[in-house]
Design a protein around this motif. Sequence first.
Motif, PDB file in Angstrom:
ATOM      1  N   ASN A  47     -22.735 -27.442  24.776  1.00 48.51           N
ATOM      2  CA  ASN A  47     -21.594 -26.538  24.858  1.00 48.51           C
ATOM      3  C   ASN A  47     -21.648 -25.455  23.794  1.00 48.51           C
ATOM      4  O   ASN A  47     -21.368 -24.285  24.072  1.00 48.51           O
ATOM      5  N   ALA A  48     -21.997 -25.823  22.582  1.00 44.12           N
ATOM      6  CA  ALA A  48     -22.076 -24.837  21.499  1.00 44.12           C
ATOM      7  C   ALA A  48     -23.090 -23.746  21.830  1.00 44.12           C
ATOM      8  O   ALA A  48     -22.828 -22.552  21.631  1.00 44.12           O
ATOM      9  N   GLU A  49     -24.236 -24.134  22.354  1.00 45.34           N
ATOM     10  CA  GLU A  49     -25.269 -23.155  22.706  1.00 45.34           C
ATOM     11  C   GLU A  49     -24.825 -22.292  23.884  1.00 45.34           C
ATOM     12  O   GLU A  49     -25.044 -21.079  23.896  1.00 45.34           O
ATOM     13  N   ALA A  50     -24.180 -22.901  24.873  1.00 44.10           N
ATOM     14  CA  ALA A  50     -23.703 -22.133  26.029  1.00 44.10           C
ATOM     15  C   ALA A  50     -22.676 -21.096  25.598  1.00 44.10           C
ATOM     16  O   ALA A  50     -22.750 -19.929  26.002  1.00 44.10           O
ATOM     17  N   TYR A  51     -21.738 -21.485  24.758  1.00 43.92           N
ATOM     18  CA  TYR A  51     -20.726 -20.539  24.295  1.00 43.92           C
ATOM     19  C   TYR A  51     -21.337 -19.478  23.380  1.00 43.92           C
ATOM     20  O   TYR A  51     -20.941 -18.316  23.426  1.00 43.92           O
ATOM     21  N   ARG A  52     -22.311 -19.862  22.582  1.00 41.08           N
ATOM     22  CA  ARG A  52     -22.974 -18.881  21.722  1.00 41.08           C
ATOM     23  C   ARG A  52     -23.630 -17.809  22.580  1.00 41.08           C
ATOM     24  O   ARG A  52     -23.468 -16.612  22.347  1.00 41.08           O
ATOM     25  N   LYS A  53     -24.350 -18.242  23.586  1.00 40.19           N
ATOM     26  CA  LYS A  53     -25.017 -17.290  24.479  1.00 40.19           C
ATOM     27  C   LYS A  53     -24.006 -16.418  25.209  1.00 40.19           C
ATOM     28  O   LYS A  53     -24.201 -15.217  25.354  1.00 40.19           O
ATOM     29  N   HIS A  55     -20.890 -15.586  24.305  1.00 36.44           N
ATOM     30  CA  HIS A  55     -20.205 -14.642  23.419  1.00 36.44           C
ATOM     31  C   HIS A  55     -21.146 -13.605  22.828  1.00 36.44           C
ATOM     32  O   HIS A  55     -20.709 -12.515  22.466  1.00 36.44           O
ATOM     33  N   ALA A  56     -22.415 -13.921  22.769  1.00 35.84           N
ATOM     34  CA  ALA A  56     -23.395 -12.941  22.283  1.00 35.84           C
ATOM     35  C   ALA A  56     -23.798 -11.982  23.396  1.00 35.84           C
ATOM     36  O   ALA A  56     -24.495 -10.999  23.152  1.00 35.84           O
ATOM     37  N   GLY A  57     -23.357 -12.273  24.619  1.00 37.91           N
ATOM     38  CA  GLY A  57     -23.693 -11.420  25.745  1.00 37.91           C
ATOM     39  C   GLY A  57     -25.153 -11.477  26.123  1.00 37.91           C
ATOM     40  O   GLY A  57     -25.704 -10.542  26.694  1.00 37.91           O
ATOM     41  N   GLU A  58     -25.790 -12.582  25.830  1.00 38.60           N
ATOM     42  CA  GLU A  58     -27.201 -12.723  26.159  1.00 38.60           C
ATOM     43  C   GLU A  58     -27.362 -12.889  27.659  1.00 38.60           C
ATOM     44  O   GLU A  58     -26.683 -13.691  28.281  1.00 38.60           O
ATOM     45  N   GLU A  59     -28.268 -12.150  28.217  1.00 34.98           N
ATOM     46  CA  GLU A  59     -28.467 -12.152  29.656  1.00 34.98           C
ATOM     47  C   GLU A  59     -29.409 -13.244  30.138  1.00 34.98           C
ATOM     48  O   GLU A  59     -29.567 -13.430  31.324  1.00 34.98           O
ATOM     49  N   ASP A  60     -30.050 -13.967  29.247  1.00 31.86           N
ATOM     50  CA  ASP A  60     -31.021 -14.963  29.694  1.00 31.86           C
ATOM     51  C   ASP A  60     -30.400 -16.330  29.966  1.00 31.86           C
ATOM     52  O   ASP A  60     -31.095 -17.279  30.229  1.00 31.86           O
ATOM     53  N   ALA A  61     -29.064 -16.409  29.899  1.00 31.45           N
ATOM     54  CA  ALA A  61     -28.411 -17.667  30.266  1.00 31.45           C
ATOM     55  C   ALA A  61     -28.764 -17.948  31.722  1.00 31.45           C
ATOM     56  O   ALA A  61     -28.661 -17.084  32.569  1.00 31.45           O
ATOM     57  N   TRP A  62     -29.208 -19.157  32.025  1.00 27.32           N
ATOM     58  CA  TRP A  62     -29.764 -19.448  33.340  1.00 27.32           C
ATOM     59  C   TRP A  62     -28.741 -19.722  34.413  1.00 27.32           C
ATOM     60  O   TRP A  62     -29.068 -19.905  35.565  1.00 27.32           O
TER      61      TRP A  62
END
Length: 88
Positions: A47-53, A55-62
């Motif tokens: 969950n921490a990594e998912a929320y980090r991605k 909120h950082a607006g990273e587009e590589d979230a799968w």
Amino acid sequence: MKSDLERLSEEYAQAEGTFMAAVRGQLSRAEVAVAARRASEVAARFNAEAYRKFHAGEEDAWMPLDQLTERTEVLAELWADLATAFSG
């Protein structure tokens, strides 16, 4: 190459399977508690990594955030409660 989220998802599935195997194998309460605690910790890291991605607006979230955390958001707390119950 797997993303951190994919790796953590696999770790979660493994931790969940380990817990179920501990219950089916009628391991001691302490061993079941350890397995539940591990599942809780992995779910929280996921969950921490998912929320980090997110909120950082990273587009590589799968996948979208709601799908990423669907099975682990509430389960992290449930696993912690199970660990406490089995260790008590």
